[in-house]
Design a protein around this motif. Structure first.
Motif, PDB file in Angstrom:
ATOM      1  N   MET A  68     -15.903 -12.597   8.090  1.00 18.24           N
ATOM      2  CA  MET A  68     -14.868 -12.135   9.013  1.00 18.24           C
ATOM      3  C   MET A  68     -13.587 -11.746   8.285  1.00 18.24           C
ATOM      4  O   MET A  68     -12.914 -10.772   8.640  1.00 18.24           O
ATOM      5  N   HIS A  69     -13.239 -12.520   7.241  1.00 18.03           N
ATOM      6  CA  HIS A  69     -12.027 -12.199   6.482  1.00 18.03           C
ATOM      7  C   HIS A  69     -12.117 -10.809   5.860  1.00 18.03           C
ATOM      8  O   HIS A  69     -11.142 -10.037   5.887  1.00 18.03           O
ATOM      9  N   ALA A  70     -13.284 -10.474   5.319  1.00 10.95           N
ATOM     10  CA  ALA A  70     -13.475  -9.151   4.713  1.00 10.95           C
ATOM     11  C   ALA A  70     -13.311  -8.049   5.759  1.00 10.95           C
ATOM     12  O   ALA A  70     -12.680  -7.016   5.491  1.00 10.95           O
ATOM     13  N   LEU A  71     -13.863  -8.260   6.956  1.00 12.12           N
ATOM     14  CA  LEU A  71     -13.740  -7.261   8.028  1.00 12.12           C
ATOM     15  C   LEU A  71     -12.284  -7.073   8.447  1.00 12.12           C
ATOM     16  O   LEU A  71     -11.842  -5.947   8.704  1.00 12.12           O
ATOM     17  N   VAL A  72     -11.542  -8.181   8.512  1.00 11.43           N
ATOM     18  CA  VAL A  72     -10.128  -8.114   8.883  1.00 11.43           C
ATOM     19  C   VAL A  72      -9.345  -7.339   7.824  1.00 11.43           C
ATOM     20  O   VAL A  72      -8.498  -6.493   8.152  1.00 11.43           O
ATOM     21  N   VAL A  73      -9.624  -7.599   6.555  1.00 16.40           N
ATOM     22  CA  VAL A  73      -8.945  -6.891   5.466  1.00 16.40           C
ATOM     23  C   VAL A  73      -9.257  -5.398   5.514  1.00 16.40           C
ATOM     24  O   VAL A  73      -8.360  -4.553   5.384  1.00 16.40           O
ATOM     25  N   ILE A  74     -10.532  -5.041   5.723  1.00 18.20           N
ATOM     26  CA  ILE A  74     -10.917  -3.631   5.823  1.00 18.20           C
ATOM     27  C   ILE A  74     -10.183  -2.954   6.980  1.00 18.20           C
ATOM     28  O   ILE A  74      -9.657  -1.841   6.841  1.00 18.20           O
ATOM     29  N   GLY A  75     -10.140  -3.625   8.132  1.00 22.88           N
ATOM     30  CA  GLY A  75      -9.456  -3.068   9.292  1.00 22.88           C
ATOM     31  C   GLY A  75      -7.973  -2.871   9.049  1.00 22.88           C
ATOM     32  O   GLY A  75      -7.385  -1.847   9.438  1.00 22.88           O
ATOM     33  N   ARG A  76      -7.362  -3.843   8.379  1.00 21.00           N
ATOM     34  CA  ARG A  76      -5.916  -3.760   8.082  1.00 21.00           C
ATOM     35  C   ARG A  76      -5.633  -2.621   7.118  1.00 21.00           C
ATOM     36  O   ARG A  76      -4.648  -1.893   7.275  1.00 21.00           O
ATOM     37  N   ILE A  77      -6.483  -2.461   6.120  1.00 20.55           N
ATOM     38  CA  ILE A  77      -6.321  -1.372   5.152  1.00 20.55           C
ATOM     39  C   ILE A  77      -6.538  -0.015   5.833  1.00 20.55           C
ATOM     40  O   ILE A  77      -5.807   0.950   5.575  1.00 20.55           O
ATOM     41  N   TYR A  78      -7.520   0.051   6.716  1.00 18.68           N
ATOM     42  CA  TYR A  78      -7.785   1.301   7.434  1.00 18.68           C
ATOM     43  C   TYR A  78      -6.575   1.705   8.276  1.00 18.68           C
ATOM     44  O   TYR A  78      -6.179   2.880   8.292  1.00 18.68           O
ATOM     45  N   LEU A  79      -5.970   0.750   8.963  1.00 17.81           N
ATOM     46  CA  LEU A  79      -4.782   1.036   9.775  1.00 17.81           C
ATOM     47  C   LEU A  79      -3.649   1.558   8.901  1.00 17.81           C
ATOM     48  O   LEU A  79      -2.956   2.518   9.261  1.00 17.81           O
ATOM     49  N   PHE A  80      -3.459   0.939   7.742  1.00 13.41           N
ATOM     50  CA  PHE A  80      -2.436   1.385   6.795  1.00 13.41           C
ATOM     51  C   PHE A  80      -2.688   2.831   6.355  1.00 13.41           C
ATOM     52  O   PHE A  80      -1.765   3.659   6.352  1.00 13.41           O
ATOM     53  N   CYS A  81      -3.922   3.141   6.013  1.00 10.91           N
ATOM     54  CA  CYS A  81      -4.273   4.494   5.564  1.00 10.91           C
ATOM     55  C   CYS A  81      -4.098   5.517   6.676  1.00 10.91           C
ATOM     56  O   CYS A  81      -3.634   6.645   6.436  1.00 10.91           O
ATOM     57  N   ILE A  82      -4.455   5.138   7.892  1.00 13.31           N
ATOM     58  CA  ILE A  82      -4.304   6.044   9.039  1.00 13.31           C
ATOM     59  C   ILE A  82      -2.835   6.379   9.263  1.00 13.31           C
ATOM     60  O   ILE A  82      -2.475   7.541   9.517  1.00 13.31           O
ATOM     61  N   ILE A  83      -1.962   5.395   9.156  1.00 15.28           N
ATOM     62  CA  ILE A  83      -0.532   5.642   9.326  1.00 15.28           C
ATOM     63  C   ILE A  83      -0.037   6.637   8.282  1.00 15.28           C
ATOM     64  O   ILE A  83       0.695   7.588   8.601  1.00 15.28           O
ATOM     65  N   LEU A  84      -0.445   6.449   7.037  1.00 14.08           N
ATOM     66  CA  LEU A  84      -0.023   7.362   5.976  1.00 14.08           C
ATOM     67  C   LEU A  84      -0.515   8.785   6.231  1.00 14.08           C
ATOM     68  O   LEU A  84       0.234   9.761   6.044  1.00 14.08           O
ATOM     69  N   ILE A  85      -1.764   8.927   6.665  1.00 16.86           N
ATOM     70  CA  ILE A  85      -2.314  10.262   6.894  1.00 16.86           C
ATOM     71  C   ILE A  85      -1.679  10.926   8.116  1.00 16.86           C
ATOM     72  O   ILE A  85      -1.475  12.151   8.129  1.00 16.86           O
ATOM     73  N   LEU A  86      -1.347  10.168   9.126  1.00 17.00           N
ATOM     74  CA  LEU A  86      -0.651  10.741  10.282  1.00 17.00           C
ATOM     75  C   LEU A  86       0.741  11.231   9.880  1.00 17.00           C
ATOM     76  O   LEU A  86       1.194  12.284  10.349  1.00 17.00           O
ATOM     77  N   ILE A  87       1.423  10.475   9.020  1.00 17.50           N
ATOM     78  CA  ILE A  87       2.708  10.939   8.477  1.00 17.50           C
ATOM     79  C   ILE A  87       2.492  12.231   7.686  1.00 17.50           C
ATOM     80  O   ILE A  87       3.271  13.187   7.778  1.00 17.50           O
ATOM     81  N   PHE A  88       1.418  12.255   6.912  1.00 15.10           N
ATOM     82  CA  PHE A  88       1.043  13.427   6.113  1.00 15.10           C
ATOM     83  C   PHE A  88       0.869  14.654   7.011  1.00 15.10           C
ATOM     84  O   PHE A  88       1.376  15.745   6.698  1.00 15.10           O
ATOM     85  N   VAL A  89       0.180  14.495   8.129  1.00 12.10           N
ATOM     86  CA  VAL A  89      -0.042  15.606   9.061  1.00 12.10           C
ATOM     87  C   VAL A  89       1.271  16.070   9.677  1.00 12.10           C
ATOM     88  O   VAL A  89       1.538  17.271   9.781  1.00 12.10           O
ATOM     89  N   CYS A  90       2.116  15.115  10.086  1.00 13.11           N
ATOM     90  CA  CYS A  90       3.438  15.455  10.647  1.00 13.11           C
ATOM     91  C   CYS A  90       4.224  16.333   9.684  1.00 13.11           C
ATOM     92  O   CYS A  90       4.806  17.358  10.076  1.00 13.11           O
ATOM     93  N   LEU A  91       4.248  15.936   8.435  1.00 15.06           N
ATOM     94  CA  LEU A  91       4.999  16.682   7.425  1.00 15.06           C
ATOM     95  C   LEU A  91       4.401  18.058   7.177  1.00 15.06           C
ATOM     96  O   LEU A  91       5.132  19.050   7.046  1.00 15.06           O
TER      97      LEU A  91
END
Length: 230
Positions: free
Chosen positions: A132-155
């Protein structure tokens, strides 16, 4: 299918980068468990030292690189693709859906390649990497990456590609330099503290990602209106 085709030119380079990143951490005496190493590479732990910071910045650059072909194609051909999809709104939905898929593939590709390397070197066990810890870490990292890419698209919707890359590079440097400063509940790096703070932070990050989607929608509609006026 179009999403996967857009990734083809980038996959080989990203795979090499992933292997280099893994080798660097192992050769520099990082004896953390596999999941912790995976978290470190995305800034989930304080990035002490210039080399770790540089590696994090490179990972962010790879994230942009694997998305840029798809995003550029959609933005550069927005008029013809809008006709194909029936409307600008449908075009935007396809764009956002695509970057969600590509970013998920990027995170899982990182995890899978590191997992195979870790098993080859006998550094991890099944229990350590599938829990479960690994799944939580993957999910947290995915959310972080999504935020960066959405900022990327905005720019990219507002600025040139050169200006966008410069700003994203600045954001990556800023995050690397401040990774050891936890800004209360408001930080996007995939770090964990106590359960309550982490949960609230994740909720705020999800809301921030939603806000970015709304902002992208508004930018798209403003561009559509300006094109009609012209």
């Amino acid at each position: 299918m179009a999403v996967l085709k857009s990734m083809t030119p980038s996959v080989f380079i990203i795979l090499i980068g992933i292997i280099i990143a893994y080798g660097y951490l192992r050769m520099n005496g990082n004896n953390s468990d596999f999941v912790t190493m995976f978290q470190i590479i995305f800034g989930g732990k304080p990035l002490y030292g210039v080399k770790l910071k540089a590696l994090f910045i490179m990972v962010i650059a790879w994230l942009q690189y694997i998305n840029i072909h798809y995003i550029s194609f959609y933005i550069d051909n927005s008029d013809s693709l809008s006709v194909r999809y029936g409307s600008k709104d449908n075009w935007l939905k396809a764009l956002i859906k695509g970057i969600f898929i590509i970013t998920a593939v990027f995170v899982m590709m990182f995890y899978t390649v590191w997992l195979l390397l870790d098993f080859c070197f006998g550094a991890s066990t099944m229990v350590q990497v599938f829990n479960m810890h690994a799944l939580v870490v993957i999910g947290r990292i995915y959310l972080f990456c999504i935020i960066l890419i959405l900022i990327f698209v905005c720019l990219l919707l507002k600025l040139t590609k050169t200006s966008t890359y410069m700003i994203m590079g600045g954001i990556a440097i800023f995050l690397a330099m401040t990774s050891h400063h936890r800004g209360g509940l408001i930080f996007i790096l995939p770090q964990f503290s106590n359960p309550t703070s982490t949960l609230l932070n994740v909720i705020l990050n999800i809301l921030f990602a939603f806000k970015l989607v709304v902002l992208i929608t508004r930018i798209n509609r403003k561009k559509e209106l300006s094109s009609y006026e012209d």
